[in-house]
Scaffold this motif. Structure first.
Motif, PDB file in Angstrom:
ATOM      1  N   THR A 116       0.820  -1.208   0.000  1.00 22.48           N
ATOM      2  CA  THR A 116       0.000   0.000   0.000  1.00 22.48           C
ATOM      3  C   THR A 116       0.860   1.267   0.000  1.00 22.48           C
ATOM      4  OG1 THR A 116      -1.699  -1.217   1.225  1.00 22.48           O
ATOM      5  CG2 THR A 116      -1.876   1.177   1.209  1.00 22.48           C
ATOM      6  N   THR A 117       2.089   1.163   0.469  1.00 26.95           N
ATOM      7  CA  THR A 117       3.010   2.300   0.428  1.00 26.95           C
ATOM      8  C   THR A 117       3.508   2.567  -0.994  1.00 26.95           C
ATOM      9  OG1 THR A 117       3.775   1.861   2.695  1.00 26.95           O
ATOM     10  CG2 THR A 117       5.203   3.203   1.305  1.00 26.95           C
ATOM     11  N   ILE A 118       3.730   1.498  -1.766  1.00 28.17           N
ATOM     12  CA  ILE A 118       4.345   1.617  -3.090  1.00 28.17           C
ATOM     13  C   ILE A 118       3.325   1.670  -4.222  1.00 28.17           C
ATOM     14  CG2 ILE A 118       5.924   0.531  -4.734  1.00 28.17           C
ATOM     15  CD1 ILE A 118       7.276   1.598  -2.214  1.00 28.17           C
ATOM     16  N   ALA A 119       2.311   0.809  -4.165  1.00 26.50           N
ATOM     17  CA  ALA A 119       1.428   0.585  -5.320  1.00 26.50           C
ATOM     18  C   ALA A 119       0.601   1.797  -5.763  1.00 26.50           C
ATOM     19  CB  ALA A 119       0.499  -0.592  -5.031  1.00 26.50           C
ATOM     20  N   PRO A 120      -0.069   2.533  -4.866  1.00 25.88           N
ATOM     21  CA  PRO A 120      -0.926   3.640  -5.335  1.00 25.88           C
ATOM     22  C   PRO A 120      -0.194   4.653  -6.208  1.00 25.88           C
ATOM     23  CG  PRO A 120      -1.402   3.146  -3.045  1.00 25.88           C
ATOM     24  CD  PRO A 120      -0.183   2.359  -3.403  1.00 25.88           C
ATOM     25  N   LYS A 121       1.031   5.006  -5.833  1.00 29.41           N
ATOM     26  CA  LYS A 121       1.787   5.987  -6.624  1.00 29.41           C
ATOM     27  C   LYS A 121       2.156   5.407  -7.983  1.00 29.41           C
ATOM     28  CE  LYS A 121       3.710   9.857  -7.564  1.00 29.41           C
ATOM     29  NZ  LYS A 121       2.851  11.040  -7.821  1.00 29.41           N
ATOM     30  N   LEU A 122       2.525   4.122  -8.030  1.00 28.76           N
ATOM     31  CA  LEU A 122       2.852   3.493  -9.311  1.00 28.76           C
ATOM     32  C   LEU A 122       1.650   3.515 -10.248  1.00 28.76           C
ATOM     33  CD1 LEU A 122       4.429   1.838 -11.349  1.00 28.76           C
ATOM     34  CD2 LEU A 122       3.908  -0.211 -10.000  1.00 28.76           C
ATOM     35  N   LEU A 123       0.491   3.154  -9.736  1.00 29.62           N
ATOM     36  CA  LEU A 123      -0.728   3.158 -10.552  1.00 29.62           C
ATOM     37  C   LEU A 123      -1.047   4.572 -11.023  1.00 29.62           C
ATOM     38  CD1 LEU A 123      -2.891   0.703  -8.398  1.00 29.62           C
ATOM     39  CD2 LEU A 123      -1.757   0.211 -10.564  1.00 29.62           C
ATOM     40  N   ASP A 124      -0.807   5.547 -10.145  1.00 28.79           N
ATOM     41  CA  ASP A 124      -1.044   6.942 -10.505  1.00 28.79           C
ATOM     42  C   ASP A 124      -0.107   7.392 -11.630  1.00 28.79           C
ATOM     43  OD1 ASP A 124      -2.227   9.646  -9.849  1.00 28.79           O
ATOM     44  OD2 ASP A 124      -0.112  10.073  -9.477  1.00 28.79           O
ATOM     45  N   LEU A 125       1.149   6.956 -11.573  1.00 28.22           N
ATOM     46  CA  LEU A 125       2.134   7.343 -12.584  1.00 28.22           C
ATOM     47  C   LEU A 125       1.793   6.799 -13.967  1.00 28.22           C
ATOM     48  CD1 LEU A 125       5.455   6.771 -10.587  1.00 28.22           C
ATOM     49  CD2 LEU A 125       4.497   8.965 -11.282  1.00 28.22           C
ATOM     50  N   LEU A 126       1.053   5.690 -14.008  1.00 31.76           N
ATOM     51  CA  LEU A 126       0.751   5.048 -15.287  1.00 31.76           C
ATOM     52  C   LEU A 126      -0.406   5.712 -16.035  1.00 31.76           C
ATOM     53  CD1 LEU A 126       1.152   1.316 -14.234  1.00 31.76           C
ATOM     54  CD2 LEU A 126       2.639   2.590 -15.785  1.00 31.76           C
ATOM     55  N   SER A 163       5.067  13.781 -10.717  1.00 34.77           N
ATOM     56  CA  SER A 163       5.879  14.348  -9.644  1.00 34.77           C
ATOM     57  C   SER A 163       5.427  13.863  -8.265  1.00 34.77           C
ATOM     58  CB  SER A 163       5.825  15.872  -9.687  1.00 34.77           C
ATOM     59  OG  SER A 163       4.508  16.328  -9.440  1.00 34.77           O
ATOM     60  N   MET A 164       6.342  14.007  -7.311  1.00 38.70           N
ATOM     61  CA  MET A 164       6.036  13.744  -5.898  1.00 38.70           C
ATOM     62  C   MET A 164       6.850  14.720  -5.076  1.00 38.70           C
ATOM     63  SD  MET A 164       6.677  10.357  -3.485  1.00 38.70           S
ATOM     64  CE  MET A 164       5.467   9.299  -4.225  1.00 38.70           C
ATOM     65  N   SER A 165       6.256  15.285  -4.063  1.00 42.33           N
ATOM     66  CA  SER A 165       6.960  16.258  -3.228  1.00 42.33           C
ATOM     67  C   SER A 165       8.102  15.582  -2.478  1.00 42.33           C
ATOM     68  CB  SER A 165       5.996  16.894  -2.223  1.00 42.33           C
ATOM     69  OG  SER A 165       5.581  15.936  -1.259  1.00 42.33           O
ATOM     70  N   PHE A 166       9.062  16.387  -2.061  1.00 46.20           N
ATOM     71  CA  PHE A 166      10.203  15.865  -1.312  1.00 46.20           C
ATOM     72  C   PHE A 166       9.732  15.173  -0.033  1.00 46.20           C
ATOM     73  CE2 PHE A 166      13.402  16.462   2.027  1.00 46.20           C
ATOM     74  CZ  PHE A 166      14.482  15.802   1.454  1.00 46.20           C
ATOM     75  N   LYS A 167       8.820  15.828   0.702  1.00 45.25           N
ATOM     76  CA  LYS A 167       8.310  15.244   1.949  1.00 45.25           C
ATOM     77  C   LYS A 167       7.566  13.938   1.688  1.00 45.25           C
ATOM     78  CE  LYS A 167       7.897  19.580   4.532  1.00 45.25           C
ATOM     79  NZ  LYS A 167       6.983  20.518   5.232  1.00 45.25           N
ATOM     80  N   GLY A 168       6.794  13.914   0.593  1.00 45.30           N
ATOM     81  CA  GLY A 168       6.070  12.693   0.251  1.00 45.30           C
ATOM     82  C   GLY A 168       7.000  11.558  -0.095  1.00 45.30           C
ATOM     83  N   CYS A 169       8.077  11.880  -0.799  1.00 41.41           N
ATOM     84  CA  CYS A 169       9.054  10.853  -1.186  1.00 41.41           C
ATOM     85  C   CYS A 169       9.780  10.304   0.041  1.00 41.41           C
ATOM     86  CB  CYS A 169      10.051  11.457  -2.173  1.00 41.41           C
ATOM     87  SG  CYS A 169      11.119  10.244  -2.978  1.00 41.41           S
TER      88      CYS A 169
END
Length: 295
Positions: free
Chosen positions: A86-96, A102-108
């Motif tokens: 759940t930490t990794i997957a949502p952002k990957l799906l969003d990127l596709l 982009s992702m903020s420094f704090k978010g990364c």
């Protein structure tokens, strides 16, 4: 996409703006026609992984017959795997599917912290499970006494705490760096080496700290696992009946498979796949490592 990268570059040139600049992830940008198919495939895998892990936790919770040390550890392994996914997957799906990569420094940094905590915790829970199998085979008559509820809780809590300590240490050294490069990451998640590559300062100390922590965790966990299974094999060989030997080995089979997969993929990612031509394999291996079931 090009305008977003150019904007990020100009932002970086203004100086150290770690708190406000954004990272730009390339993800699977080299395959533009596969963005939607990859999204559907990864969404399916993510859904199955979530259902499997939560289902495992629920079954163990509601079935009194599964309230044993082995399934107690397995439920926490499933929980950690769910958290990492759940930490990794949502952002990957969003990127596709979204133009904004982009992702903020704090978010990364937050993604790295929680992801790193989950990985280290999972490593030591697997080691704890090896010790549990050792006690079950070597001292089966006193198994429930030796692996008391209190001891099991302490072992699991220790794995979580140690994962948090290691992750906090690595995160501290990331925050100590100054970031003024382009901020472009040829990956889909905030991996330690990927974040460091965006730094404009000497990151040798941060890399050394990462190496020491990784080597220490890997050696300690593998030492516990190998020692436990050497004793298990020696003990099982001494069992006179074939049925007894088969039963003893069967209780360790799924755990051994999880260990081989977990440590094997890490070895593949960081010791074998080093060339740029294998980067796509690194990305896919990372996806299936994140979304694989621990059971």
């Amino acid at each position: 996409m090009n305008s977003q990268i150019s904007s990020n570059k100009s932002q970086m040139q203004e100086g150290n703006q770690s708190a406000v600049f954004t990272f730009v992830f390339l993800s699977f940008l080299e395959y533009p026609k596969l963005q939607v198919p990859l999204f559907l495939v990864f969404l399916t895998i993510y859904t199955i992984s979530v259902l499997e892990n939560l289902g495992m936790i629920l079954i163990i919770k509601i079935n009194p017959k599964l309230h044993t040390p082995m399934y107690f550890f397995l439920s926490h392994l499933s929980f950690v795997n769910f958290c990492y996914t759940t930490t990794i997957a949502p952002k990957l799906l969003d990127l596709l599917i979204v133009e904004d990569r982009s992702m903020s420094f704090k978010g990364c940094i937050a993604q790295f912290f929680f992801g790193c905590t989950c990985v280290i915790t999972q490593t030591f829970i697997l080691a704890v499970m090896a010790y549990d199998r050792f006690v079950a085979v070597y001292n089966s008559l006193l198994y429930t006494v030796a692996m008391s509820r209190k001891l099991c809780t302490l072992l699991v809590a220790g794995s979580y705490i140690w994962g948090g300590i290691c992750s906090s240490t690595l995160t501290y050294f990331l925050l100590a760096l100054s970031y003024c490069s382009s901020g472009i990451i040829n990956h889909f998640c905030c991996e330690y080496s990927a974040i460091i590559s965006a730094s404009c300062l000497d990151s040798s100390i941060s890399q050394l700290v990462c190496l020491v922590i990784c080597m220490f965790n890997k050696v300690c966990s593998l030492l516990i696992i190998l020692t436990s299974y050497v004793v298990i094999v020696i003990t099982v060989i001494k069992i006179p009946s074939k049925g007894g030997r088969r039963k003893a080995f069967s209780t360790c089979g799924s755990h051994l498979a999880a260990i081989c997969f977990c440590h094997g993929v890490i070895l593949l990612l960081y010791c074998v796949l080093k060339s740029k031509s294998s980067l796509i394999l690194v990305k896919f291996a990372t996806v299936f490592t994140a979304w694989s079931s621990p059971c």
